[in-house]
Every structure is written in C-alpha cells, then in structure tokens.
Design a protein around this motif. Structure first.
Motif, mmCIF file in Angstrom:
data_model
loop_
_atom_site.group_PDB
_atom_site.id
_atom_site.type_symbol
_atom_site.label_atom_id
_atom_site.label_comp_id
_atom_site.label_asym_id
_atom_site.label_seq_id
_atom_site.Cartn_x
_atom_site.Cartn_y
_atom_site.Cartn_z
ATOM 1 N N ARG A 282 0.883 -1.167 0.000
ATOM 2 C CA ARG A 282 0.000 0.000 0.000
ATOM 3 C C ARG A 282 0.918 1.213 0.000
ATOM 4 O O ARG A 282 2.031 1.160 0.523
ATOM 5 N N PHE A 283 0.434 2.326 -0.559
ATOM 6 C CA PHE A 283 1.305 3.499 -0.675
ATOM 7 C C PHE A 283 0.450 4.744 -0.868
ATOM 8 O O PHE A 283 -0.648 4.663 -1.422
ATOM 9 N N PRO A 284 0.958 5.901 -0.434
ATOM 10 C CA PRO A 284 0.163 7.125 -0.541
ATOM 11 C C PRO A 284 -0.020 7.529 -2.004
ATOM 12 O O PRO A 284 0.850 7.266 -2.835
ATOM 13 N N PHE B 156 -4.684 6.491 0.194
ATOM 14 C CA PHE B 156 -3.714 5.446 -0.139
ATOM 15 C C PHE B 156 -4.216 4.620 -1.323
ATOM 16 O O PHE B 156 -5.421 4.521 -1.558
#
Lengths: 602, 602
Positions: B447-449, B541
């Motif tokens: 997961r990542f912004p 996200f």
C-alpha cells in the motif's frame, strides 16, 4: 548560539515605509527571502530581513511584497506561529505549497508589473526559475542595487566577527593544499580557469578552517576563488585570523579582505577567464558581476559537495570516536531519565538542558549541532518542535518523549533521535513504535548494488507504516558533515533523490510517525556507507555501518511484530553498543546498559 | 505474426555500396536505427533497414556507419547473437552502454565531419540529444532527404496492408468521439490549435480501431491530427477500411490517405497554427515540416499516454475477464505439464506450442501478445530467450522451466511468467525462488500514498535478493495496454520512474534472478491499481489488485523463509484463484488446482 537582540518590530510604520520605498523604486513588488549572500542553512542576525519586516521568527520563509500587502509563505511547521507573530493588517500567511510563491505570483501579479529582488540573496537557479515563471505572465523581475530594507533598517546589527581557527589534519585527514590542488585538477579537466565558492560549508572544508559566525555550525562568512593553476583566494575579514591561523592556511592560499571580492571578480572577468559556478550555491549577484566584467561562465556542480560527502579514513575514524563519546552522554542521560522521570517534575527544557550538560563533559565537544528537540506527548508530534518558556510542559505520563539532539565535536558531528517511554505507554503506541522500528531496521540492514540512490531506498523505511495507511511527512535521511553542517548533501534518503551512495558517505536513518495532538515517534541513527562482503567484483554491493551507538528502547517494542531478521539485527546492534562503550561507563550506567541491551527473544 | 521474407543479405556488395553512397552524399557517417516513422515497439518488414544492412535480426539496435565500418550497438541480450550474424570484415559489435553510441561518436568522430540521419526514423528528443552531443565535438548532424538504404534496397517489401476493424465500445467503454472531444479540451487549455499523433498505439486507442500491421500488437500504420475544434484527421490507407468500419469512426473523424499527411501538415503551418507535439513520439521530420510551413510549436506530453494508462471501468472489467480465460488456459497447461514432463521428451518449443494451443481455445482470443519465452535450465537465465530450432532443448531434469507468455484478447492483454519445477530442483534453487517470491509479494501487497511512483517502490521487490548480494538486470514492472501494447507507459516499476500510480493503471510485477549457465527465475503477474480502504480522505492510499490468477508453484517455496504476512498473502491469493476459476475447469484440472492452492502452513 548567538542570542537574538532586541530587534522585534516596535515601530508601527516599518511596513508602510517599506511599501512606500518599494513603490518609489518604481516597483510593484519586492521579494524578501530568509537568506543571505552565503546561501547557508543558518543566517546571521544582520541578515534577518524577513524577521525585521514581518516579525516572523521561523527559520524558513519567503515574503512577497505586492502592492499594499506582504504575502508570507511558510511551511507546515510554521503556519500557526507565523499567524501569531505577524500583523494581519499588512501580512497574510500562506502555506508554501499549493500554491508556491511563484505560482501565487503567476495568479496574482498583473502583467506589466515589475517585481524587485536583491540579487545578493538569491542563487542563480532561484532567479532563473523566478524569471521563467514571471516572463510567462509578462512580469519583469528586476535585480535591485540596494535592498530597500537595508536602507530602512537603522538598528541593523554588525556582521558577525567570530575568530577563525585552523581545523587540524588530525581531524580532516587532508591538507587544504591537497584539496585545492585536487579541485584545480577538476577545473583543468572541465576547461575552466577558476571557480567561485559561496557556500560557507564549502569554504570551511576547502581551507580546513572553522568559524563562529553562525549558530550550530562552525562557519565563517566569506567567499573563495580557486584557480586552475592551483592557487586560491580566500575572502574573509582578516581580523578573524590570528597570525598563526594565517600561516596554517598553507602555501596555495592568499587571504584577502571580504570587501575585495567584487574587485577580484572584475579582474577575473577583465581577463576573459572561464569561470565555473554552481547554480544552487552561487548568487545571481556574483554571476552578473562576472558576466559584466567579461567572464565566460560554465555551470557545474560545486565539487566540494561530493568531496565533503565522501569521508576519508581519518574522518570516518573521527566520526566513530565522536559517536562513542556522544553515546556515553546519551546513555548517562537515559539512565538519569529513567531514575528521575517517575518523580513527575521533569519538563522538556529540563531534559534538553540535561542532555546538553552530559555532552559538554565529552572531549572535543564544541557546541550543539542544532537546537535540541525534546517533545513530550503531543509536542512530539510537531516535527521541528523547540520548547519555549510558553510551550514547555512537564513530561506526560504513560506517553512518549521524543528527543532529537546532537553535537559538534572536533572529530565529528552527531545527530540522534530516540523515542522514550515515560511511564507505561498504551499497546497501540508500542505497535506504532514497532512499525517505525521495522522501517529503521530495513534501512540499517539494507544491502544494495553500487549505483543505488536514496530515492530508491526511501520506501524500504515506509513499507510497514504504509501497509497500515500511515506515513511521515519528511525524508528518511540526510547527509551529515564532519564537524560541519548537520544537514549536508548531496546524498539523501528521500523520494526523488538520484545521488548514488558511495563508500564513506554519512546518512541519517530517521523514519517516524506523528499523530497530531497525541504523540510523535522517530528513531534516528547515523550510518556510514561501506563496501559489502556480499558483493563480487563484477557485482559490487554496499551496506551501512552504524555510527550511532545508543540502544533502541526495548520497552516500546512489540517483539512478535519483528521477524527473525529484524530481531537478529537489533540484538547484534545492541551487542555492538555494549562492546564499544561498556568500558567508558560508570558501574551504575553499565548495569542499565546491560539490561537495555540484553538479547530480545522470540 | 508475419514471417520474415527472404531478405537476408546475400549480396556481398551491400555494405560497400552503402558506404560509397553515404560518402557520395557528402557525409562521413550515417545513423541506422531499428525504428520506423511510427516510433512503435515493433516495426514492419519494409522498415527493417538495420537487418538488411547488417544481417542482425534482434529487435533492438542502432548502427553508426562511420568511414569504412559499421558500428552496431546492441544491448546485453543481443551481443552474442549479433556477433554470430554480422560480417566482421565490415561490422563491429558494441554493447549499447559504456559507451553509448553518442558517447562513442564523441570519442571517435573527427571534428568537422558530417553525420547523416533520416529524420523520419528519429524522434524529436532523439535528434535533440544527438545534436547536443555532436555540437560539442564540432560535428554536424545532417537530416537527409532520402535514406541511402532505401535507394539501394531493391527487394524491399511493400508496407503492410492488414484490414482495420472497429474496437467496440463494449470493450473500450468510451467512444472515439468522446476521446477526441476530451483531447480537444486539453488542447484548448494549453492554447494549442492542433496536435499530431505519431504513435500507432495512440491512434488505435483514440479512434477505437485495431489493425494487423505489426506482430503481437493490433496496430495499423498511420498518423493523426487532432484539432482544438474537436475534429480529427486520421491518416491511414483507406483500403484497410470496410465501409462499415469507416462509418464506425464516428462524427468527429475524417479518414484521409496516409499520403495526404505531409500536405495537411503544410496547411496547418500555412495557417500559422500552434501545434502541440510530443518530443518522444513525434519524428524530427514532422517537426521540420511543420516549422518550415510556418507552424508555431508547443512541446507537450502525448495526452493519450495517461488516457491509455488509466483504464476505465469497462476496460478493468474486461481485463479481469480476459485474465480469467487466460488463467484457465494456464492451469490446463500446468496440469498437462505435470502429467507430461516426467516422460522426459518435452522440448521448449513443445511447451510454447502447447500453451498457445490452450489459449487459442479461449473466447475473444486474437493473437499472442509477444513471442512465448520457454527457457529450460540455462536458457531460463537468458532474459528475452526465444527458442529456435538451433537452441531448442529438452526440458532439463531437476531444474527450472521459465515460462513467460501472454495473449491479446479483445477485452484485455495478458502477460504472465511462472517458473516451474521439472523433477526435483535442489534446495538452493528453491531458496532463490523464495527470495524472488518475497519480493513479488512485497509489491503485490504494497500500500502506498497517492503520489507514489514506481521508482519509489521498485526496491521493495529487490530488498531480499539484495541482502544476499543478488539482483536482476531489468525493471520490476511495465504498464500494459487494453488489447494494445503489452509494454505501455508511462508508469513503470523501475528505478528512476517518477510517474505516480493512479487508480486503473495496470502494471506487471516481475522480479527475477538469473544465474548464467545455470537457471533463471521470474514470477510475473499483472496488477491493477485501486484505492485502498486503509487510507483516509486527507491521506488517501492506493494498493494493487491481482489480475493474473495462476498459482505460484508451491513445490519451489521454502515455507520457513516466508513471514506471516507473506504466507497470508499467498494463501489469500490462492483462495482468490480457486474462487474465480474453479467453475470454469474440468474435473481433473480442478483437482490439480485444489492441491496447488491448498493453504501453505507454517
């Protein structure tokens, strides 16, 4: 650190007077950066024009005077403070992004207007991007001869005049003659006749001198001209030098008064020489002066940046020694904190004073490398918090204390953050701490091929926080000088950084997590890059070696959240600390350290 | 795929004749790229000038004719092959890096020389960097009117002329009228009057047409001009169109003959219009023609790149459906392989033929999306291996089979690599496989912004290999089109990629490990980006959702090397596969799948 003198704006007419003067100069606006002609991180009192004008005391900001208003652009850590300090009748505060000050101007400044700037205070790159933005909207950027603020600022302090000392080869590992000679070689390779150095860190490093003109970093204000023939002109007020210090400058350097710098630039120009300039650290003023005098300009990166970043053997040995001493101070402090905090009387300022006092007892201690950040509970969630008489609070019970501090030693610069339990923090706090620790370990234990940049590694520190939708709004690490700036590039551990790591580079490893109004977590150690045994000649790998030698607080670790690799790394790190500093501690502190460094079991 | 016709160089005088002609044109050198005027990944037979000249048949390369020699620059996968195919009396083979062909020229070409290039075959950006490099050494780059090779190449094939079909809105989710109208809006915003599209993928997407002029990708050769008023000119040979297909082009498009393109550029120029061009996909020839006719030029990124990359709901639904069908073919194949491989008679070509046959049975199958890579043992270590009659080998016992394959379906493009055990591979092989799998899972479960790029995530896939001093010499992932190119940007999972991921983007996740002369490992699935529930509105996200639905071979996994997160991810992925495709399989294949997808326990 030099103390701010009584310069806060008491005369209510300062802003109207400035607005009038700008108008009288035929300008519709004027830009006031928080910067001086030396383009460094800290600026001296006599250059705090932004503070004089707006009353804003933060370390970074940019004001755009336009028509009858001042638009002050500050970053997220300063919006609140700026709002409290400025006079809302004249000043509006903007967040520095969305829009940036240039974007703001593109939207608000009328075409045909003229906006002034002081070319002494802006880098070449800065003016280029300003002009690019303004040209698009048919606005002219005008470099002024005299800064209107300097004309109005009557009680302006004198420039600092701290003595300069020679920085011994026992610490630098390389004479200034050798450094200058190496740079002359690179000048010859690029076909340039000379190069100008503006940045104080570059000058301190090149000439092996240290000064006291700025807080926290041992710099002296000045400029330098290096010539392809291997000689150098150093422009620093000679009264800062003793006779001995002048002798120690070596055979290649001529010391000249700082006031001779413009004339010398003219000489260089008149000879039609080719001069290499770094766009990001040389000012627009210097560029214009050289061009006007007839010099040919070559834009190249300041070669001292990589020179300073790649520490030699002496500097690495010094860094290890300084970090051992710093670890002794930190460990003594942590033991004291464990003993003292339960009383419930300690404040953030008590903590900052105490760790400073322990550091001052260490050999080669010179000064702090930045203002200590001791943030309890919610104050820990303010990334660049600095306790003041107003904000100072007693340490919160069953919460966290975030302590980010460091020192300048003659043999190295330190910077460490540890997050400490006061009482018994809730399990959610410990889970968050462990997520940050997992990221810290991912960096600390990383191996990577030669050619890898910090932009590639940064996400290793964030991956576990990201999985839970969490993040931190700062880079993971910055370079550090050798008894020089605590923030020095070019390498960084941050998205977008394309500079490859090289053996000898020092980098901080400081992932964090900040929950506004609750608590802040940061775990920061310094690392030095070295060759890895895992690589081969055709496939060379690098890895990090710890410089910082202070335990990570086990009372905040949820052991089950660590995998075997992470537990092994932490146990090995704690063993390393015991081996390195045990003998340097008193009995009581040894006991404390042994407990804190006992192996963490599954 | 179109078959190469008999064009291999039989006349020994071809090279001397070309060298003479270049000299007669007043040039000391000439550049022959592996490219055509459509600037795509695959080029048609009539544009294989590099092969005609040098006999080198690889897919990528660049030749510099200089004085009496041809210098052929190829990448690592082709150096061996090129050395075997060329005539060493005239041609020397260089690795394309260290030095690059421009660096090589900077070192070897004499100042004052003139080097020719065919402006139809080079992008604007390519010519800009060529000219920049040559100017430094006082060498002139000359765009020629006629390519010397075209003058000498007597048996040159005709351009391809495959029919064009309309790609239905049931697959595209958006009419070409709407796409053209959206692009007109972006033209109006940037103040341009028109834009030129050169890239065949951009044209296929914009006009919802598919062709057959290139192998593996359903493209048709042509150009397009989009106007700010919302109309478009499509330049493709009209004989490729049926009357119905012309009608389906919609109301905004006028179909014109490809031979009318130059004249239409002149019209645009004569009106003094402002034309937006993408430096990387429009040729230098088109730029010059427009400039000469009087057009004003604006350099902007081709807006279809992001348009193609961000799949809409229909395209995402189609991708899932296509991947289900592809999974059925793969699972049937894998079961067949398990049954058949023990006989010891299977060859790499048998394997490639078999998986293709299973795929051909699926609905909406059109063609393969690239030549199947079936590499046994040491052949698996050759990243872009393609079995030929000469290289074809029986599957090695107790080693690995690397199978990288995919198909074009009307509703989506697939690309999958699985690495399969033949017999019982040694434990070291399984450990290496598990390191690659850990990297694959780190990406798949990331997961990542919002705002994160593939350049930031790439190292997540490498971290476990890196710890052991291992790595792979290719990116971790590429974008994929929707019944279009199997390699389409702008997003990539690779160091240096700064394009942010956005919902709807498809990306491959394919870490690997290649031990020369031993074996190769790659685990590749396609993923689609979607919003993550873990984010908040102020802190959004993203995460990846699997498209590929084929089990990872458990017989190669060292379970103890996976942590709980990784085991959970793999078990959930295998559950998802069973849920999605179980009902679509025959009894025998269901049994096989259930065994392969049973939960992996600690």
């Amino acid at each position: 650190m030099t103390q701010p003198n009584a310069m806060s704006r008491t005369d209510a007419s300062i802003i109207p007077a400035t607005l009038n003067l700008v108008r009288d100069m035929g300008l519709q606006g004027f830009i006031v950066p928080q910067a001086d002609e030396f383009q460094g991180e800290y600026i001296s009192e006599n250059n705090m024009r932004l503070r004089w004008l707006t009353n804003f005391t933060g370390s970074a900001g940019m004001a755009v005077i336009y028509q009858d208003k001042i638009h002050l652009f500050v970053d997220g850590r300063y919006t609140l403070q700026a709002g409290q300090q400025i006079d809302p009748a004249f000043v509006s505060v903007h967040h520095y992004r969305d829009p940036s000050y240039t974007e703001w101007m593109a939207l608000n400044v009328k075409s045909g207007d003229k906006i002034g700037y002081d070319p002494r205070l802006h880098s070449i790159a800065n003016v280029q991007s300003l002009k690019k933005a303004l040209t698009k909207i048919d606005v002219e950027a005008v470099g002024v001869k005299e800064n209107p603020i300097d004309r109005l600022w009557l009680d302006r302090p004198d420039p600092p005049n701290a003595p300069v000392s020679h920085h011994d080869i026992a610490f630098t590992g390389c004479s200034s003659d050798d450094k200058i000679s190496n740079m002359a070689k690179s000048l010859n390779m690029s076909g340039a006749d000379a190069m100008v150095l503006h940045e104080m860190n570059a000058i301190a490093w090149t000439f092996n001198i240290r000064g006291g003109d700025t807080a926290y970093t041992p710099l002296t204000q000045g400029f330098a001209l290096l010539h392809a023939n291997g000689n150098a002109d150093l422009f620093v007020s000679p009264e800062k030098f003793s006779d001995e210090t002048i002798t120690q400058l070596g055979n290649r350097t001529v010391l000249r008064d700082i006031s001779d710098f413009p004339e010398k630039l003219d000489d260089v120009g008149k000879k039609g020489l080719k001069v290499s300039l770094d766009k990001n650290s040389v000012t627009d003023w210097t560029l214009s002066r050289l061009k006007k005098a007839g010099a040919e300009i070559l834009f190249e990166e300041d070669p001292t940046r990589l020179g300073r970043a790649r520490k030699n053997k002496t500097e690495i040995t010094g860094a290890h020694a300084a970090h051992k001493r710093d670890a002794v101070a930190m460990i003594r402090f942590l033991k004291w904190l464990d003993d003292t905090a339960p009383s419930g009387t300690l404040s953030e300022i008590d903590v900052a004073d105490r760790i400073e006092a322990f550091r001052r007892e260490g050999d080669h201690f010179r000064e702090l490398s930045f203002p200590t950040i001791a943030g309890s509970g919610a104050n820990g969630a303010i990334v660049h918090y600095q306790a003041t008489a107003q904000s100072n609070r007693k340490l919160d019970r069953d919460s966290l204390l975030l302590l980010d501090s460091g020192a300048q030693y003659s043999d190295g610069t330190t910077d460490i953050t540890r997050t400490l339990p006061i009482g018994k923090p809730a399990s959610e706090i410990c889970e968050h701490f462990t997520l940050v620790l997992k990221g810290h370990i991912a960096i600390a234990s990383a191996r990577f091929p030669v050619g890898t940049s910090g932009g590639q590694l940064d996400a290793l520190a964030r991956q576990y926080l990201w999985r839970d939708g969490l993040n931190y709004d700062h880079g993971t690490g910055h370079g550090v000088g050798s008894y020089l700036g605590v923030h020095e590039g070019p390498q960084r551990l941050a998205a977008g950084s394309t500079v490859s790591f090289e053996p000898g580079m020092i980098i901080s490893n400081e992932p964090g997590l900040y929950l506004p109004d609750q608590y802040g977590i940061r775990i920061e150690s310094l690392l030095v890059v070295k060759k890895s045994d895992k690589g081969t000649q055709s496939r060379p790998f690098l890895e990090f070696e710890p410089l910082t030698l202070v335990p990570v607080d086990r009372r905040l670790i949820v052991t089950e959240m660590l995998d075997e690799h992470e537990r092994n790394w932490l146990n090995a790190y704690h063993r390393l600390i015991v081996e390195a500093v045990f003998d340097l501690l008193e009995d009581e502190d040894r006991k404390w350290l042994a407990t804190m460094c006992a192996p963490l079991l599954c």
